[in-house]
Design an enzyme around this catalytic site. Structure first.
Site, PDB file in Angstrom:
ATOM      1  N   SER A 194      45.307  46.393  30.127  1.00  0.00           N
ATOM      2  CA  SER A 194      44.104  46.492  29.302  1.00  0.00           C
ATOM      3  C   SER A 194      43.997  47.781  28.500  1.00  0.00           C
ATOM      4  O   SER A 194      43.337  47.794  27.469  1.00  0.00           O
ATOM      5  CB  SER A 194      42.866  46.318  30.173  1.00  0.00           C
ATOM      6  OG  SER A 194      42.798  47.354  31.122  1.00  0.00           O
ATOM      7  N   HIS A 222      43.348  39.318  31.096  1.00  0.00           N
ATOM      8  CA  HIS A 222      43.283  39.554  29.651  1.00  0.00           C
ATOM      9  C   HIS A 222      44.210  38.616  28.876  1.00  0.00           C
ATOM     10  O   HIS A 222      44.411  38.809  27.674  1.00  0.00           O
ATOM     11  CB  HIS A 222      43.660  41.005  29.312  1.00  0.00           C
ATOM     12  CG  HIS A 222      42.538  41.972  29.528  1.00  0.00           C
ATOM     13  ND1 HIS A 222      41.460  42.080  28.671  1.00  0.00           N
ATOM     14  CD2 HIS A 222      42.337  42.883  30.502  1.00  0.00           C
ATOM     15  CE1 HIS A 222      40.637  43.021  29.115  1.00  0.00           C
ATOM     16  NE2 HIS A 222      41.142  43.521  30.231  1.00  0.00           N
ATOM     17  N   LYS A 253      35.968  36.636  30.958  1.00  0.00           N
ATOM     18  CA  LYS A 253      36.454  37.127  29.666  1.00  0.00           C
ATOM     19  C   LYS A 253      36.514  35.942  28.690  1.00  0.00           C
ATOM     20  O   LYS A 253      35.482  35.490  28.229  1.00  0.00           O
ATOM     21  CB  LYS A 253      37.782  37.865  29.854  1.00  0.00           C
ATOM     22  CG  LYS A 253      37.569  39.183  30.622  1.00  0.00           C
ATOM     23  CD  LYS A 253      38.800  40.030  30.801  1.00  0.00           C
ATOM     24  CE  LYS A 253      38.438  41.389  31.370  1.00  0.00           C
ATOM     25  NZ  LYS A 253      39.032  41.670  32.670  1.00  0.00           N
TER      26      LYS A 253
HETATM   27  C1  LIG Z   1      38.581  42.304  33.983  1.00  0.00           C
HETATM   28  C2  LIG Z   1      39.685  42.288  34.961  1.00  0.00           C
HETATM   29  C3  LIG Z   1      39.451  42.006  36.304  1.00  0.00           C
HETATM   30  C4  LIG Z   1      38.063  41.824  36.869  1.00  0.00           C
HETATM   31  O1  LIG Z   1      37.481  40.643  36.451  1.00  0.00           O
HETATM   32  P1  LIG Z   1      36.084  40.211  37.043  1.00  0.00           P
HETATM   33  O2  LIG Z   1      36.115  38.731  37.068  1.00  0.00           O
HETATM   34  O3  LIG Z   1      35.039  40.764  36.123  1.00  0.00           O
HETATM   35  O4  LIG Z   1      35.981  40.812  38.419  1.00  0.00           O
HETATM   36  C5  LIG Z   1      40.545  41.937  37.170  1.00  0.00           C
HETATM   37  N1  LIG Z   1      41.798  42.150  36.712  1.00  0.00           N
HETATM   38  C6  LIG Z   1      42.054  42.450  35.429  1.00  0.00           C
HETATM   39  C7  LIG Z   1      43.462  42.670  34.981  1.00  0.00           C
HETATM   40  C8  LIG Z   1      41.006  42.543  34.513  1.00  0.00           C
HETATM   41  O5  LIG Z   1      41.261  42.849  33.244  1.00  0.00           O
END
Ligand SMILES: *Cc1c(COP(=O)(O)O)cnc(C)c1O
Length: 406
Positions: A194, A222, A253
């Site tokens: 990210s 992502h 997301k």
């Molecule tokens: C955003 C993200 C998470 C966390 O996601 P949530 O569902 O909000 O807990 C976990 N791993 C990665 C790689 C992320 O980018």
């Protein structure tokens, strides 16, 4: 944060107040911005009016997609507000099964199991499948939830662990060589990292895993809905759909943006997580509203691959335009476009000035990223129009001049 009249001060409160003051002095104190409209390309921000968002994970613009919103409302009417129990007691609804089958089909695995967040899904996985004498290798830039899940696994199971340099497969091999005696072995990697917007070298990692009898656990948070011609993630991007052992991802997301996550993989893995993983055994399931919205989001992506293409086109267009404007984004193919500005203070100043211009984008500095490579991280969405992107690039030009970058 909201506050009510202070109660009797405690030593803890005084200590924490001093620590918070230090965060303010170090200029790393986070101030929250309040929005009063759905996540979309443009939002209403309290005290600011309309701003253009360039830092959301709403990659496909599904947060306010009518079919996704309506499905949530239907879910609420049909099932009520929540599960009022953990799943194995009486908190599992038919919509959970339908969603899990759809997610497994979408990411190319036999089964899937949902959790309240991808954080929970990751936290559940590692300690549940590892035992003493097992081994896990983790990319240095893996997400915090993977890091914590490995720490937990180590504390609970006494497995051994190693961190390999980001994307460095020679180092990964060296770490696996040093753990030849281990029984179960996991290679844990993000699909898309990210802070960099880089993509894991999945085919090579899969090949290494096979050579060493290891299993690949891929966090595609992502990448789901983002990579590949039809948004099925890092495996589709690399042409290895169906070959990844275990995929975890988020529903928070691209897939509607509410919350929730899942582990997808062999049915036995999901069954063992149902039997033994603590976030599953001791915490409620996804609210049915969220499950219904997420299911509608998966169906939407499957019926509208053009939405994925629009996201990818927007990312390509923004990269071209911002480079032409004299900035140096990290090269890549994802909708995460970090623009390196050098000092942390510059990144923070730029994001403040961009907000004055009506562009909401976050600056990241030390210690989130190393000294000297502070960045403004832009994220594109299918919800952006060409007009939105042009407006953002124009704002970057003006702000870049103000901070002496161009
Ligand atoms: C955003 C993200 C998470 C966390 O996601 P949530 O569902 O909000 O807990 C976990 N791993 C990665 C790689 C992320 O980018």
């Amino acid at each position: 944060m909201t506050t009510t009249p202070a109660t009797r001060p405690t030593p803890l409160a005084a200590d924490l107040a001093a620590e918070l003051d230090q965060l303010r002095r170090d200029r790393v104190y986070k101030r929250l911005n309040y929005l009063d409209s759905p996540q979309s390309a443009r939002v209403q921000m309290e005290g600011r009016g309309e701003v253009l968002i360039l830092s959301s994970n709403n990659y496909l613009g599904l947060c306010d997609e009518p079919s996704v919103v309506e499905a949530g409302i239907d879910g609420l009417r049909r099932y009520g507000a929540g599960t009022a129990s953990v799943r194995f007691i009486c908190g599992t609804f038919a919509i959970h099964r339908t969603l899990e089958a759809a997610l497994a089909r979408f990411v190319g695995t036999e089964a899937s199991l949902t959790f309240l967040s991808a954080w929970n899904a990751n936290e559940a996985l590692t300690p549940t499948v590892l035992r003493e004498g097992d081994f896990v290798a983790s990319d240095a830039l893996n997400h915090a939830s993977i890091i914590d899940s490995i720490r937990l696994a180590k504390a609970i199971t006494k497995c051994t662990t190693a961190v390999y340099k980001h994307g460095d497969l020679d180092d990964l091999v060296a770490k696996l060589e040093s753990a030849r005696g281990a029984r179960r072995k996991i290679i844990w990697t993000d699909g898309v990292f990210s802070m960099e917007g880089s993509i894991a070298k999945l085919p090579e990692i899969l090949e290494i895993a096979r050579r060493f009898g290891a299993v690949v656990a891929l966090d595609d948070s992502h990448a789901t809905g983002v990579l590949g011609a039809t948004g099925r993630g890092t495996a589709e991007h690399h042409g290895v759909l169906g070959e990844v052992d275990i995929i975890t991802s988020t529903l928070g997301k691209a897939l509607g943006g509410a919350s929730g996550g899942f582990v997808a993989g062999p049915a036995v893995v999901c069954d063992m997580l149902t039997q033994r993983s603590r976030p599953q055994l001791f915490s409620n399931a996804l609210p049915p509203t969220v499950a219904a919205s997420a299911l509608a989001a998966v169906e939407y992506v499957q019926q509208h691959p053009e939405r994925v293409r629009r996201l990818q086109d927007n990312a390509r267009y923004f990269r071209e335009q911002i480079t032409e404007a004299g900035f140096s984004p990290l090269p890549g193919e994802t909708p995460i476009v970090p623009i390196i500005v050098g000092e942390t203070a510059t990144a923070i100043r730029m994001s403040e000035l961009l907000l004055d211009e009506g562009i909401f984008v976050t600056g990241f500095g030390y210690p989130v990223v190393p000294q000297g490579v502070a960045r403004v991280r832009c994220q594109l969405s299918a919800a952006h129009t060409r007009d939105d992107i042009d407006r953002a690039v124009d704002a970057f030009k003006r702000v870049g001049r103000q901070v002496g970058l161009r």
